[in-house]
Design an enzyme around this catalytic site. Sequence first.
Site, PDB file in Angstrom:
ATOM      1  N   MET A   1       0.841  -1.194   0.000  1.00  0.00           N
ATOM      2  CA  MET A   1       0.000   0.000   0.000  1.00  0.00           C
ATOM      3  C   MET A   1       0.883   1.253   0.000  1.00  0.00           C
ATOM      4  SD  MET A   1      -3.489  -0.889   1.985  1.00  0.00           S
ATOM      5  CE  MET A   1      -2.944  -0.572   3.647  1.00  0.00           C
TER       6      MET A   1
ATOM      7  N   ASN B   1       4.121   3.863   0.986  1.00  0.00           N
ATOM      8  CA  ASN B   1       4.802   4.355   2.184  1.00  0.00           C
ATOM      9  C   ASN B   1       5.854   3.322   2.616  1.00  0.00           C
ATOM     10  OD1 ASN B   1       4.403   5.060   5.587  1.00  0.00           O
ATOM     11  ND2 ASN B   1       5.062   6.537   4.089  1.00  0.00           N
TER      12      ASN B   1
ATOM     13  N   HIS C   1       9.335  -3.540   3.554  1.00  0.00           N
ATOM     14  CA  HIS C   1       8.903  -3.776   2.170  1.00  0.00           C
ATOM     15  C   HIS C   1      10.101  -4.120   1.281  1.00  0.00           C
ATOM     16  CE1 HIS C   1       5.597  -0.946   3.516  1.00  0.00           C
ATOM     17  NE2 HIS C   1       4.889  -1.945   3.010  1.00  0.00           N
TER      18      HIS C   1
ATOM     19  N   GLN D   1     -10.396  -2.475   2.503  1.00  0.00           N
ATOM     20  CA  GLN D   1      -9.907  -3.112   3.726  1.00  0.00           C
ATOM     21  C   GLN D   1      -9.885  -2.152   4.922  1.00  0.00           C
ATOM     22  OE1 GLN D   1      -5.951  -3.972   1.731  1.00  0.00           O
ATOM     23  NE2 GLN D   1      -5.191  -3.747   3.797  1.00  0.00           N
TER      24      GLN D   1
ATOM     25  N   GLY E   1       4.828 -10.261   4.384  1.00  0.00           N
ATOM     26  CA  GLY E   1       5.543 -10.206   5.658  1.00  0.00           C
ATOM     27  C   GLY E   1       4.780 -10.937   6.755  1.00  0.00           C
TER      28      GLY E   1
ATOM     29  N   MET F   1       8.651  -2.863  11.940  1.00  0.00           N
ATOM     30  CA  MET F   1       8.489  -1.756  10.992  1.00  0.00           C
ATOM     31  C   MET F   1       7.061  -1.748  10.449  1.00  0.00           C
ATOM     32  SD  MET F   1      11.979  -1.357   8.903  1.00  0.00           S
ATOM     33  CE  MET F   1      13.499  -1.144   9.795  1.00  0.00           C
ATOM     34  N   SER F   2       6.486  -0.559  10.366  1.00  0.00           N
ATOM     35  CA  SER F   2       5.109  -0.418   9.884  1.00  0.00           C
ATOM     36  C   SER F   2       4.891   1.012   9.427  1.00  0.00           C
ATOM     37  CB  SER F   2       4.134  -0.742  11.032  1.00  0.00           C
ATOM     38  OG  SER F   2       2.854  -0.242  10.727  1.00  0.00           O
ATOM     39  N   SER F   3       4.088   1.164   8.389  1.00  0.00           N
ATOM     40  CA  SER F   3       3.770   2.524   7.931  1.00  0.00           C
ATOM     41  C   SER F   3       3.079   3.304   9.044  1.00  0.00           C
ATOM     42  CB  SER F   3       2.855   2.461   6.714  1.00  0.00           C
ATOM     43  OG  SER F   3       3.508   1.739   5.699  1.00  0.00           O
ATOM     44  N   ARG F   4       2.329   2.612   9.886  1.00  0.00           N
ATOM     45  CA  ARG F   4       1.562   3.310  10.929  1.00  0.00           C
ATOM     46  C   ARG F   4       2.443   3.787  12.086  1.00  0.00           C
ATOM     47  NH1 ARG F   4      -2.802  -0.441   9.142  1.00  0.00           N
ATOM     48  NH2 ARG F   4      -4.439   0.909   8.306  1.00  0.00           N
TER      49      ARG F   4
HETATM   50  O1  PAF Z   1      -0.186  -5.839   3.684  1.00  0.00           O
HETATM   51  C1  PAF Z   1      -0.580  -4.890   2.959  1.00  0.00           C
HETATM   52  O2  PAF Z   1       0.116  -3.899   2.743  1.00  0.00           O
HETATM   53  C2  PAF Z   1      -1.963  -4.955   2.344  1.00  0.00           C
HETATM   54  O3  PAF Z   1      -2.868  -5.569   3.202  1.00  0.00           O
HETATM   55  C3  PAF Z   1      -1.971  -5.630   0.959  1.00  0.00           C
HETATM   56  C4  PAF Z   1      -1.539  -7.070   1.037  1.00  0.00           C
HETATM   57  C5  PAF Z   1      -1.044  -4.862   0.017  1.00  0.00           C
HETATM   58  C6  PAF Z   1      -3.385  -5.589   0.372  1.00  0.00           C
HETATM   59  O4  PAF Z   1      -3.856  -4.303   0.234  1.00  0.00           O
END
Ligand code: PAF
Length: 278
Positions: free
Chosen positions: A30, A32, A37, A61, A148, A185-188
Amino acid sequence: MYSADSLDRLRAVIERWRQDGDGVAFVPTMGNLHDGHLALLAEARRRAKRTVASIFVNPTQFGPGEDYASYPRTRQADLAALESAGCDLVWLPEVEQMYPLEQPFMLKVPDSLSDRLCGASRPGHFDGVASVVLRLFSQVRPDVAVFGEKDFQQLVIIRRMVEDLSLGIRIAGLPTVREADGLAMSSRNAYLDEDERSRAPVLYRVLIEMAGSLANGADFKALRAASLAKLEAAGFRPDYLEWRSAGHLAEVQPGEPSRLFAAAWLGKARLIDNVPVD
Ligand code: PAF
Protein backbone atom coordinates in the site's frame (compact mmCIF):
# COMPACT_ATOMS: atom_id res chain seq x y z
CA MET A 1 12.16 0.14 -13.77
CA TYR A 2 8.97 0.02 -15.84
CA SER A 3 5.82 1.51 -14.41
CA ALA A 4 2.26 0.68 -15.45
CA ASP A 5 -0.85 2.70 -14.77
CA SER A 6 -3.07 0.67 -17.08
CA LEU A 7 -3.81 -3.03 -17.12
CA ASP A 8 -2.87 -3.22 -20.83
CA ARG A 9 0.60 -1.86 -20.12
CA LEU A 10 1.05 -4.16 -17.11
CA ARG A 11 0.07 -7.20 -19.15
CA ALA A 12 2.23 -6.19 -22.14
CA VAL A 13 5.41 -5.93 -20.05
CA ILE A 14 4.78 -9.19 -18.18
CA GLU A 15 3.79 -10.99 -21.40
CA ARG A 16 7.19 -10.13 -22.95
CA TRP A 17 8.96 -11.63 -19.93
CA ARG A 18 6.78 -14.72 -20.13
CA GLN A 19 7.72 -15.17 -23.79
CA ASP A 20 11.38 -15.14 -22.70
CA GLY A 21 10.56 -17.84 -20.13
CA ASP A 22 11.20 -15.55 -17.13
CA GLY A 23 9.56 -16.26 -13.76
CA VAL A 24 7.69 -13.44 -12.00
CA ALA A 25 7.67 -12.68 -8.27
CA PHE A 26 5.21 -10.18 -6.85
CA VAL A 27 5.16 -7.90 -3.80
CA PRO A 28 1.80 -6.17 -3.19
CA THR A 29 2.02 -3.01 -1.04
CA MET A 30 0.00 0.00 0.00
CA GLY A 31 3.06 2.22 -0.45
CA ASN A 32 4.80 4.35 2.18
CA LEU A 33 7.62 1.87 1.80
CA HIS A 34 10.10 1.08 4.57
CA ASP A 35 12.91 -1.45 4.96
CA GLY A 36 10.37 -4.19 5.66
CA HIS A 37 8.90 -3.78 2.17
CA LEU A 38 12.39 -3.64 0.66
CA ALA A 39 13.22 -6.95 2.37
CA LEU A 40 10.12 -8.45 0.67
CA LEU A 41 11.40 -7.15 -2.64
CA ALA A 42 14.87 -8.59 -2.02
CA GLU A 43 13.25 -11.97 -1.31
CA ALA A 44 11.17 -11.65 -4.50
CA ARG A 45 14.39 -11.03 -6.46
CA ARG A 46 15.89 -14.19 -5.00
CA ARG A 47 12.85 -16.18 -6.08
CA ALA A 48 12.35 -15.11 -9.69
CA LYS A 49 14.12 -13.35 -12.53
CA ARG A 50 11.51 -10.58 -12.72
CA THR A 51 9.91 -8.65 -9.86
CA VAL A 52 6.67 -6.70 -9.81
CA ALA A 53 5.52 -4.49 -6.92
CA SER A 54 2.14 -2.80 -6.66
CA ILE A 55 1.24 0.36 -4.79
CA PHE A 56 -2.47 0.63 -4.04
CA VAL A 57 -4.15 1.92 -0.88
CA ASN A 58 -7.10 -0.42 -0.89
CA PRO A 59 -10.32 1.26 0.31
CA THR A 60 -12.19 -2.00 0.89
CA GLN A 61 -9.91 -3.11 3.73
CA PHE A 62 -10.50 0.03 5.80
CA GLY A 63 -13.57 0.20 8.04
CA PRO A 64 -15.68 3.28 8.71
CA GLY A 65 -13.71 5.67 10.92
CA GLU A 66 -10.37 4.03 10.03
CA ASP A 67 -7.43 5.86 8.45
CA TYR A 68 -8.09 5.34 4.68
CA ALA A 69 -8.10 9.09 3.92
CA SER A 70 -5.07 9.86 6.08
CA TYR A 71 -3.04 6.72 5.24
CA PRO A 72 0.44 8.03 4.29
CA ARG A 73 0.81 8.35 0.50
CA THR A 74 4.44 8.92 -0.54
CA ARG A 75 4.44 8.00 -4.25
CA GLN A 76 7.68 9.72 -5.39
CA ALA A 77 9.78 8.38 -2.50
CA ASP A 78 8.26 4.89 -3.00
CA LEU A 79 9.13 4.85 -6.71
CA ALA A 80 12.71 5.93 -5.96
CA ALA A 81 13.04 3.23 -3.27
CA LEU A 82 11.69 0.50 -5.59
CA GLU A 83 13.96 1.58 -8.41
CA SER A 84 17.08 1.51 -6.25
CA ALA A 85 16.03 -1.85 -4.78
CA GLY A 86 16.05 -3.32 -8.30
CA CYS A 87 12.30 -3.72 -8.86
CA ASP A 88 11.54 -4.39 -12.54
CA LEU A 89 7.94 -3.16 -12.76
CA VAL A 90 5.63 -1.17 -10.50
CA TRP A 91 1.86 -1.43 -10.94
CA LEU A 92 -0.01 1.73 -9.95
CA PRO A 93 -3.75 1.18 -10.34
CA GLU A 94 -6.37 3.77 -9.39
CA VAL A 95 -9.45 2.83 -7.36
CA GLU A 96 -11.67 2.92 -10.50
CA GLN A 97 -9.36 0.46 -12.28
CA MET A 98 -9.25 -1.92 -9.35
CA TYR A 99 -12.99 -1.75 -8.67
CA PRO A 100 -14.71 -0.75 -11.93
CA LEU A 101 -18.18 -1.82 -10.78
CA GLU A 102 -20.24 0.29 -8.41
CA GLN A 103 -20.97 -2.95 -6.52
CA PRO A 104 -17.78 -4.98 -6.96
CA PHE A 105 -17.55 -8.73 -6.48
CA MET A 106 -16.05 -9.31 -3.02
CA LEU A 107 -14.63 -12.41 -1.37
CA LYS A 108 -15.96 -13.58 1.97
CA VAL A 109 -13.17 -15.01 4.15
CA PRO A 110 -14.40 -17.94 6.29
CA ASP A 111 -15.37 -16.82 9.82
CA SER A 112 -13.01 -19.38 11.31
CA LEU A 113 -10.10 -17.28 9.99
CA SER A 114 -11.55 -13.78 10.04
CA ASP A 115 -13.63 -13.48 13.22
CA ARG A 116 -10.60 -13.49 15.55
CA LEU A 117 -7.47 -11.46 16.37
CA CYS A 118 -7.49 -8.37 14.09
CA GLY A 119 -10.70 -9.53 12.40
CA ALA A 120 -12.67 -9.25 15.66
CA SER A 121 -12.13 -5.50 15.92
CA ARG A 122 -11.91 -4.82 12.17
CA PRO A 123 -15.02 -6.50 10.71
CA GLY A 124 -14.78 -6.91 6.92
CA HIS A 125 -11.06 -6.02 6.89
CA PHE A 126 -9.89 -9.43 5.70
CA ASP A 127 -12.68 -9.66 3.08
CA GLY A 128 -11.22 -6.44 1.66
CA VAL A 129 -7.65 -7.77 1.82
CA ALA A 130 -8.55 -11.10 0.18
CA SER A 131 -10.61 -9.36 -2.51
CA VAL A 132 -7.85 -6.96 -3.51
CA VAL A 133 -5.11 -9.60 -3.35
CA LEU A 134 -7.18 -11.89 -5.59
CA ARG A 135 -7.63 -9.01 -8.07
CA LEU A 136 -3.91 -8.20 -7.96
CA PHE A 137 -3.05 -11.88 -8.48
CA SER A 138 -5.35 -12.11 -11.50
CA GLN A 139 -3.83 -8.92 -12.96
CA VAL A 140 -0.16 -9.80 -12.39
CA ARG A 141 -0.43 -13.63 -12.54
CA PRO A 142 2.83 -14.16 -10.61
CA ASP A 143 4.57 -17.47 -9.96
CA VAL A 144 5.29 -16.44 -6.39
CA ALA A 145 4.12 -13.64 -4.09
CA VAL A 146 5.93 -12.44 -0.97
CA PHE A 147 4.21 -11.24 2.24
CA GLY A 148 5.54 -10.21 5.66
CA GLU A 149 4.92 -12.22 8.81
CA LYS A 150 4.09 -9.02 10.69
CA ASP A 151 0.56 -9.36 9.26
CA PHE A 152 0.54 -13.04 10.15
CA GLN A 153 -3.25 -13.42 10.05
CA GLN A 154 -3.25 -11.91 6.55
CA LEU A 155 -0.52 -14.36 5.50
CA VAL A 156 -2.51 -17.36 6.82
CA ILE A 157 -5.67 -16.16 5.05
CA ILE A 158 -3.87 -15.59 1.73
CA ARG A 159 -2.24 -19.03 1.87
CA ARG A 160 -5.66 -20.59 2.50
CA MET A 161 -7.28 -18.55 -0.30
CA VAL A 162 -4.62 -19.61 -2.80
CA GLU A 163 -5.07 -23.25 -1.79
CA ASP A 164 -8.88 -23.17 -1.74
CA LEU A 165 -9.16 -21.40 -5.12
CA SER A 166 -6.32 -23.48 -6.67
CA LEU A 167 -4.56 -20.32 -7.82
CA GLY A 168 -1.24 -22.09 -8.33
CA ILE A 169 0.79 -19.21 -6.84
CA ARG A 170 3.51 -19.93 -4.28
CA ILE A 171 3.20 -17.76 -1.17
CA ALA A 172 6.42 -16.88 0.64
CA GLY A 173 6.29 -15.48 4.18
CA LEU A 174 9.19 -13.37 5.42
CA PRO A 175 10.06 -12.72 9.11
CA THR A 176 9.15 -9.29 10.46
CA VAL A 177 11.78 -6.60 9.90
CA ARG A 178 12.38 -4.61 13.08
CA GLU A 179 13.90 -1.31 14.13
CA ALA A 180 17.10 -1.58 16.24
CA ASP A 181 15.00 -1.44 19.45
CA GLY A 182 12.69 -4.26 18.32
CA LEU A 183 9.67 -2.29 17.10
CA ALA A 184 8.16 -4.00 14.04
CA MET A 185 8.49 -1.76 10.99
CA SER A 186 5.11 -0.42 9.88
CA SER A 187 3.77 2.52 7.93
CA ARG A 188 1.56 3.31 10.93
CA ASN A 189 4.62 3.91 13.16
CA ALA A 190 4.58 7.37 11.58
CA TYR A 191 1.51 8.14 13.73
CA LEU A 192 3.61 7.87 16.94
CA ASP A 193 4.91 11.05 18.55
CA GLU A 194 8.40 11.07 20.07
CA ASP A 195 7.30 9.93 23.52
CA GLU A 196 5.07 7.15 22.13
CA ARG A 197 7.85 6.03 19.81
CA SER A 198 10.18 5.57 22.79
CA ARG A 199 7.57 3.35 24.51
CA ALA A 200 6.44 1.42 21.41
CA PRO A 201 9.10 -1.39 21.64
CA VAL A 202 7.48 -2.52 24.92
CA LEU A 203 4.95 -4.45 22.80
CA TYR A 204 7.64 -6.66 21.27
CA ARG A 205 9.51 -7.01 24.58
CA VAL A 206 6.34 -8.19 26.33
CA LEU A 207 5.69 -10.76 23.57
CA ILE A 208 9.28 -12.06 23.71
CA GLU A 209 9.14 -12.40 27.51
CA MET A 210 5.80 -14.22 27.28
CA ALA A 211 7.11 -16.59 24.60
CA GLY A 212 10.08 -17.46 26.83
CA SER A 213 7.84 -18.10 29.84
CA LEU A 214 5.37 -20.22 27.82
CA ALA A 215 8.25 -22.30 26.49
CA ASN A 216 9.22 -22.90 30.14
CA GLY A 217 5.71 -24.13 30.95
CA ALA A 218 4.14 -20.97 32.45
CA ASP A 219 0.35 -20.73 32.68
CA PHE A 220 -0.98 -18.66 29.76
CA LYS A 221 -3.90 -17.01 31.60
CA ALA A 222 -1.74 -15.67 34.44
CA LEU A 223 0.94 -14.60 31.99
CA ARG A 224 -1.62 -12.82 29.81
CA ALA A 225 -3.03 -10.84 32.75
CA ALA A 226 0.47 -9.77 33.86
CA SER A 227 1.45 -8.83 30.30
CA LEU A 228 -1.70 -6.78 29.70
CA ALA A 229 -0.92 -4.90 32.91
CA LYS A 230 2.62 -4.20 31.66
CA LEU A 231 1.28 -2.85 28.38
CA GLU A 232 -1.24 -0.64 30.15
CA ALA A 233 1.48 0.65 32.48
CA ALA A 234 3.47 1.67 29.39
CA GLY A 235 0.47 3.64 28.09
CA PHE A 236 -0.94 1.10 25.60
CA ARG A 237 -4.64 0.34 25.17
CA PRO A 238 -4.50 -3.38 24.36
CA ASP A 239 -6.94 -4.71 21.78
CA TYR A 240 -5.98 -8.41 22.07
CA LEU A 241 -3.18 -10.63 23.33
CA GLU A 242 -3.63 -14.26 22.29
CA TRP A 243 -1.70 -17.52 21.95
CA ARG A 244 -2.84 -19.28 18.79
CA SER A 245 -2.01 -22.02 16.30
CA ALA A 246 0.35 -20.70 13.62
CA GLY A 247 -1.45 -22.80 10.99
CA HIS A 248 -5.14 -22.04 11.57
CA LEU A 249 -5.24 -19.27 14.25
CA ALA A 250 -7.50 -21.31 16.54
CA GLU A 251 -6.71 -22.60 20.05
CA VAL A 252 -3.28 -24.23 20.20
CA GLN A 253 -3.31 -28.02 20.11
CA PRO A 254 -0.47 -29.84 21.89
CA GLY A 255 2.65 -30.15 19.76
CA GLU A 256 1.64 -27.83 16.91
CA PRO A 257 3.56 -24.64 15.94
CA SER A 258 2.09 -21.64 17.71
CA ARG A 259 2.54 -17.88 18.01
CA LEU A 260 1.65 -15.04 20.35
CA PHE A 261 -0.38 -12.31 18.68
CA ALA A 262 -1.01 -8.79 19.97
CA ALA A 263 -2.61 -5.55 18.87
CA ALA A 264 -2.61 -2.42 21.01
CA TRP A 265 -3.26 1.26 20.56
CA LEU A 266 -0.56 3.75 21.47
CA GLY A 267 -1.91 7.24 20.89
CA LYS A 268 -3.32 7.31 17.33
CA ALA A 269 -1.36 4.22 16.21
CA ARG A 270 -2.78 0.69 16.34
CA LEU A 271 0.35 -1.47 16.55
CA ILE A 272 0.31 -5.19 15.82
CA ASP A 273 3.01 -7.79 16.36
CA ASN A 274 3.48 -11.54 16.76
CA VAL A 275 6.29 -13.92 17.73
CA PRO A 276 6.75 -17.69 17.53
CA VAL A 277 6.54 -19.82 20.69
CA ASP A 278 9.10 -22.64 20.65
O1 PAF B 1 -0.19 -5.84 3.68
C1 PAF B 1 -0.58 -4.89 2.96
O2 PAF B 1 0.12 -3.90 2.74
C2 PAF B 1 -1.96 -4.95 2.34
O3 PAF B 1 -2.87 -5.57 3.20
C3 PAF B 1 -1.97 -5.63 0.96
C4 PAF B 1 -1.54 -7.07 1.04
C5 PAF B 1 -1.04 -4.86 0.02
C6 PAF B 1 -3.39 -5.59 0.37
O4 PAF B 1 -3.86 -4.30 0.23
